[in-house]
Design a protein around this motif. Structure first.
Motif, PDB file in Angstrom:
ATOM      1  N   PRO A 208      15.398 -12.369 -15.804  1.00 51.59           N
ATOM      2  CA  PRO A 208      14.296 -12.571 -14.869  1.00 51.59           C
ATOM      3  C   PRO A 208      13.724 -11.251 -14.354  1.00 51.59           C
ATOM      4  O   PRO A 208      14.350 -10.197 -14.501  1.00 51.59           O
ATOM      5  CB  PRO A 208      14.967 -13.328 -13.718  1.00 51.59           C
ATOM      6  N   ASP A 209      12.546 -11.333 -13.730  1.00 49.99           N
ATOM      7  CA  ASP A 209      11.946 -10.164 -13.088  1.00 49.99           C
ATOM      8  C   ASP A 209      12.465 -10.009 -11.667  1.00 49.99           C
ATOM      9  O   ASP A 209      12.425  -8.924 -11.098  1.00 49.99           O
ATOM     10  CB  ASP A 209      10.424 -10.320 -13.069  1.00 49.99           C
ATOM     11  N   ILE A 210      12.930 -11.120 -11.087  1.00 50.98           N
ATOM     12  CA  ILE A 210      13.435 -11.097  -9.716  1.00 50.98           C
ATOM     13  C   ILE A 210      14.410 -12.265  -9.540  1.00 50.98           C
ATOM     14  O   ILE A 210      14.280 -13.292 -10.215  1.00 50.98           O
ATOM     15  CB  ILE A 210      12.270 -11.163  -8.699  1.00 50.98           C
TER      16      ILE A 210
ATOM     17  N   ASN B 150       1.659 -13.189 -19.779  1.00 54.28           N
ATOM     18  CA  ASN B 150       3.112 -13.143 -19.669  1.00 54.28           C
ATOM     19  C   ASN B 150       3.526 -13.483 -18.247  1.00 54.28           C
ATOM     20  O   ASN B 150       3.262 -12.733 -17.321  1.00 54.28           O
ATOM     21  CB  ASN B 150       3.585 -11.735 -20.052  1.00 54.28           C
TER      22      ASN B 150
ATOM     23  N   HIS C 111       8.044  -7.055  -4.414  1.00 52.75           N
ATOM     24  CA  HIS C 111       9.117  -6.480  -5.239  1.00 52.75           C
ATOM     25  C   HIS C 111       8.709  -6.308  -6.697  1.00 52.75           C
ATOM     26  O   HIS C 111       9.246  -5.475  -7.398  1.00 52.75           O
ATOM     27  CB  HIS C 111      10.393  -7.302  -5.105  1.00 52.75           C
ATOM     28  N   LEU C 112       7.774  -7.113  -7.173  1.00 51.34           N
ATOM     29  CA  LEU C 112       7.380  -6.995  -8.571  1.00 51.34           C
ATOM     30  C   LEU C 112       6.353  -5.890  -8.776  1.00 51.34           C
ATOM     31  O   LEU C 112       6.138  -5.444  -9.888  1.00 51.34           O
ATOM     32  CB  LEU C 112       6.854  -8.332  -9.099  1.00 51.34           C
TER      33      LEU C 112
ATOM     34  N   ASN D 287      18.690  -3.074 -12.104  1.00 54.55           N
ATOM     35  CA  ASN D 287      17.328  -2.794 -11.633  1.00 54.55           C
ATOM     36  C   ASN D 287      16.502  -4.037 -11.333  1.00 54.55           C
ATOM     37  O   ASN D 287      15.363  -3.935 -10.900  1.00 54.55           O
ATOM     38  CB  ASN D 287      16.599  -1.901 -12.636  1.00 54.55           C
ATOM     39  N   ILE D 288      17.066  -5.211 -11.571  1.00 53.16           N
ATOM     40  CA  ILE D 288      16.350  -6.442 -11.226  1.00 53.16           C
ATOM     41  C   ILE D 288      16.489  -6.649  -9.713  1.00 53.16           C
ATOM     42  O   ILE D 288      17.606  -6.688  -9.202  1.00 53.16           O
ATOM     43  CB  ILE D 288      16.932  -7.662 -11.971  1.00 53.16           C
TER      44      ILE D 288
ATOM     45  N   TYR E 115       4.486 -18.659 -11.699  1.00 55.38           N
ATOM     46  CA  TYR E 115       5.708 -18.017 -12.181  1.00 55.38           C
ATOM     47  C   TYR E 115       6.479 -18.962 -13.086  1.00 55.38           C
ATOM     48  O   TYR E 115       6.352 -20.183 -12.974  1.00 55.38           O
ATOM     49  CB  TYR E 115       6.620 -17.618 -11.016  1.00 55.38           C
TER      50      TYR E 115
ATOM     51  N   LYS F 169       5.695 -13.904 -14.984  1.00 48.22           N
ATOM     52  CA  LYS F 169       6.855 -13.266 -14.368  1.00 48.22           C
ATOM     53  C   LYS F 169       7.938 -14.318 -14.164  1.00 48.22           C
ATOM     54  O   LYS F 169       7.663 -15.458 -13.814  1.00 48.22           O
ATOM     55  CB  LYS F 169       6.475 -12.656 -13.020  1.00 48.22           C
ATOM     56  N   LYS F 170       9.177 -13.916 -14.389  1.00 42.44           N
ATOM     57  CA  LYS F 170      10.293 -14.871 -14.354  1.00 42.44           C
ATOM     58  C   LYS F 170      11.136 -14.706 -13.101  1.00 42.44           C
ATOM     59  O   LYS F 170      11.558 -13.603 -12.775  1.00 42.44           O
ATOM     60  CB  LYS F 170      11.154 -14.667 -15.600  1.00 42.44           C
ATOM     61  N   VAL F 171      11.342 -15.836 -12.429  1.00 45.48           N
ATOM     62  CA  VAL F 171      12.128 -15.866 -11.198  1.00 45.48           C
ATOM     63  C   VAL F 171      13.369 -16.719 -11.450  1.00 45.48           C
ATOM     64  O   VAL F 171      13.276 -17.788 -12.044  1.00 45.48           O
ATOM     65  CB  VAL F 171      11.303 -16.494 -10.044  1.00 45.48           C
TER      66      VAL F 171
END
Length: 122
Positions: free
Chosen positions: A49-51, A3, A119-120, A78-79, A29, A5-7
């Protein structure tokens, strides 16, 4: 298939968006970019996204207001949002916006990757 991570990168400079896309895809990413922060909530909800990287100088809705909108939304607050600008005052702009961190432009590739990892993990 792991999976990714989404930016999500918001910047009105096409060169920066392209550079971020190349660097981040290379680092493993998934990335989405936008040149405008209009309808910021809808844009972010559609991608989750995750960030997020947020430029200061965006047409119509600037980075500060866009970040505040995100931080004011229960579903999105919370992102982590990383404030991302060539302005010398990036730290205080990030604080005004309520961002979770900041990165000055021009940025170092390693710095970009480090701030995402940091941050992740949280």
């Amino acid at each position: 298939m792991r999976n990714l991570k989404k930016v999500f990168v918001f910047d009105d400079n096409a060169d920066i968006l392209e550079l971020c896309t190349i660097i981040l895809e290379d680092a493993g990413y998934e990335i989405k970019t936008s040149a405008t922060s209009n309808q910021i909530i809808d844009q972010v909800l559609a991608y989750m996204p995750d960030i997020i990287f947020m430029d200061n100088w965006l047409p119509d809705v600037g980075g500060i207001d866009a970040t505040r909108e995100l931080k004011g939304d229960e579903r999105l607050k919370n992102i982590p949002v990383i404030y991302f600008t060539a302005n010398n005052d990036v730290k205080s702009l990030a604080e005004q916006a309520g961002a979770d961190g900041y990165l000055s432009k021009p940025f170092d590739i390693q710095e970009l990757e480090n701030i995402i990892e940091r941050h992740l993990k949280n």
